[in-house]
Design a protein around this motif. Structure first.
Motif, mmCIF file in Angstrom:
data_model
loop_
_atom_site.group_PDB
_atom_site.id
_atom_site.type_symbol
_atom_site.label_atom_id
_atom_site.label_comp_id
_atom_site.label_asym_id
_atom_site.label_seq_id
_atom_site.Cartn_x
_atom_site.Cartn_y
_atom_site.Cartn_z
ATOM 1 N N GLN A 11 0.715 -0.988 0.153
ATOM 2 C CA GLN A 11 0.381 -0.137 0.340
ATOM 3 C C GLN A 11 0.933 1.388 -0.180
ATOM 4 O O GLN A 11 -0.167 2.095 0.110
ATOM 5 C CB GLN A 11 -1.381 -0.171 1.503
ATOM 6 N N SER A 12 1.980 1.198 0.049
ATOM 7 C CA SER A 12 2.990 2.290 -0.663
ATOM 8 C C SER A 12 3.697 2.508 -1.380
ATOM 9 O O SER A 12 3.966 1.494 -1.807
ATOM 10 C CB SER A 12 4.436 2.025 0.668
ATOM 11 N N ASP A 13 4.253 3.719 -1.990
ATOM 12 C CA ASP A 13 4.661 3.375 -2.797
ATOM 13 C C ASP A 13 5.304 5.163 -2.476
ATOM 14 O O ASP A 13 5.315 5.844 -2.064
ATOM 15 C CB ASP A 13 4.144 4.029 -4.040
ATOM 16 N N LYS A 130 -5.016 1.046 10.381
ATOM 17 C CA LYS A 130 -3.777 1.837 9.783
ATOM 18 C C LYS A 130 -3.664 3.064 9.255
ATOM 19 O O LYS A 130 -4.262 4.000 10.142
ATOM 20 C CB LYS A 130 -4.460 1.421 7.869
ATOM 21 N N ALA A 131 -2.106 3.202 9.196
ATOM 22 C CA ALA A 131 -1.781 5.155 9.414
ATOM 23 C C ALA A 131 -0.835 4.995 8.704
ATOM 24 O O ALA A 131 -0.361 4.170 8.062
ATOM 25 C CB ALA A 131 -1.173 4.531 10.995
ATOM 26 N N ALA A 132 -1.629 6.579 7.805
ATOM 27 C CA ALA A 132 -1.224 6.568 6.158
ATOM 28 C C ALA A 132 -0.789 8.356 7.021
ATOM 29 O O ALA A 132 -1.198 9.109 6.972
ATOM 30 C CB ALA A 132 -1.813 6.393 5.702
ATOM 31 N N PHE A 133 0.875 8.083 5.877
ATOM 32 C CA PHE A 133 1.512 9.409 5.812
ATOM 33 C C PHE A 133 1.672 9.923 4.080
ATOM 34 O O PHE A 133 2.189 9.053 3.448
ATOM 35 C CB PHE A 133 2.741 9.188 6.382
ATOM 36 N N GLU A 134 1.663 10.916 3.988
ATOM 37 C CA GLU A 134 2.265 11.515 2.483
ATOM 38 C C GLU A 134 3.707 12.545 3.062
ATOM 39 O O GLU A 134 3.136 13.728 3.699
ATOM 40 C CB GLU A 134 1.737 12.227 1.719
ATOM 41 N N ILE A 135 4.770 11.646 2.701
ATOM 42 C CA ILE A 135 6.064 12.774 2.877
ATOM 43 C C ILE A 135 6.693 13.694 1.858
ATOM 44 O O ILE A 135 6.580 12.177 -0.188
ATOM 45 C CB ILE A 135 6.879 11.174 3.908
ATOM 46 N N THR A 136 6.690 14.097 1.938
ATOM 47 C CA THR A 136 7.591 15.154 0.546
ATOM 48 C C THR A 136 8.689 15.936 0.979
ATOM 49 O O THR A 136 8.961 16.452 2.338
ATOM 50 C CB THR A 136 5.880 15.873 0.195
ATOM 51 N N ASN A 168 4.238 7.996 -0.530
ATOM 52 C CA ASN A 168 3.024 7.580 0.558
ATOM 53 C C ASN A 168 3.312 6.942 1.274
ATOM 54 O O ASN A 168 3.567 4.755 0.256
ATOM 55 C CB ASN A 168 2.016 7.210 -0.558
ATOM 56 N N LEU A 169 3.219 6.154 2.784
ATOM 57 C CA LEU A 169 3.369 5.498 3.188
ATOM 58 C C LEU A 169 2.020 4.986 4.300
ATOM 59 O O LEU A 169 2.023 5.980 4.774
ATOM 60 C CB LEU A 169 3.971 6.173 4.022
ATOM 61 N N GLU A 170 1.741 3.332 4.272
ATOM 62 C CA GLU A 170 1.217 3.280 4.714
ATOM 63 C C GLU A 170 1.521 2.109 5.886
ATOM 64 O O GLU A 170 2.730 0.822 5.726
ATOM 65 C CB GLU A 170 -0.781 2.572 4.418
ATOM 66 N N PHE A 171 0.756 2.180 7.766
ATOM 67 C CA PHE A 171 1.477 1.327 7.977
ATOM 68 C C PHE A 171 0.535 0.274 9.035
ATOM 69 O O PHE A 171 -0.326 1.159 9.048
ATOM 70 C CB PHE A 171 2.063 2.393 9.465
#
Length: 173
Positions: A11-13, A130-136, A168-171
């Motif tokens: 679920q990450s890219d 699930k915890a989701a982040f968008e890191i830029t 886009n990282l999902e934990f």
């Protein structure tokens, strides 16, 4: 109580791009992501984030969007297949916006960087939290030994100094 969440590769890219070119789109379903985030008492302010990415995954070809610039030419993926990041601080600005500082390692060169981390939230999916982040963020490619250059047909430099990273990282807890 500190909870360790592990990255869900499927679920990450990560998107890696420079001016005028998208170098590669690294989808988690075909690439290897490892990492975790530690969240203290469900409070995102004290989060610790670590992840690594195998840019030389032999299982499948990377989606090379720009045929003139190959991942191997820029990152020397055969010799340095892992790009990694480990946070040193996580500063909560508001509910969703955070400043993430840490050390990035590319081609065995480690340097400090600052990233923006948008916390998308915690949700339950199929019984898992699930915890989701968008890191830029942007890095100066020469700081990490990424000095490869390609020239366009007009004889001018095709590549910019900065590389933009969008992850886009999902934990999963």
């Amino acid at each position: 109580m500190k909870t360790k969440w592990t990255i869900d590769s499927s679920q990450s890219d990560v998107l890696i791009k420079m001016r005028h070119s998208i170098i590669a789109y690294l989808a988690g379903t075909i690439n290897k992501f490892d990492g975790h985030i530690d969240i203290d008492n469900n409070e995102i302010a004290d989060a610790s984030i670590q992840f690594s990415l195998d840019v030389n995954n032999k299982d499948t070809k990377l989606e090379q969007i720009d045929s003139h610039l190959k991942m191997n030419d820029l990152f020397d993926v055969n010799e340095y297949p892992i790009i990694s990041f480990k946070s040193t601080s996580f500063e909560k600005i508001n509910k969703n916006i955070n400043f993430l500082k840490g050390n990035l390692t590319i081609k065995n060169i480690t340097g400090p960087i600052e990233l923006d981390a948008e916390f998308m939230g915690i949700n339950a999916y199929d019984g898992d939290a699930k915890a989701a982040f968008e890191i830029t963020g942007k890095i100066n490619r020469k700081d990490f030994g990424l000095t490869y250059n390609s020239f366009n047909q007009n004889g001018g430099l095709a590549l910019g100094q900065d590389i933009k990273l969008i992850a886009n990282l999902e934990f999963t807890a």
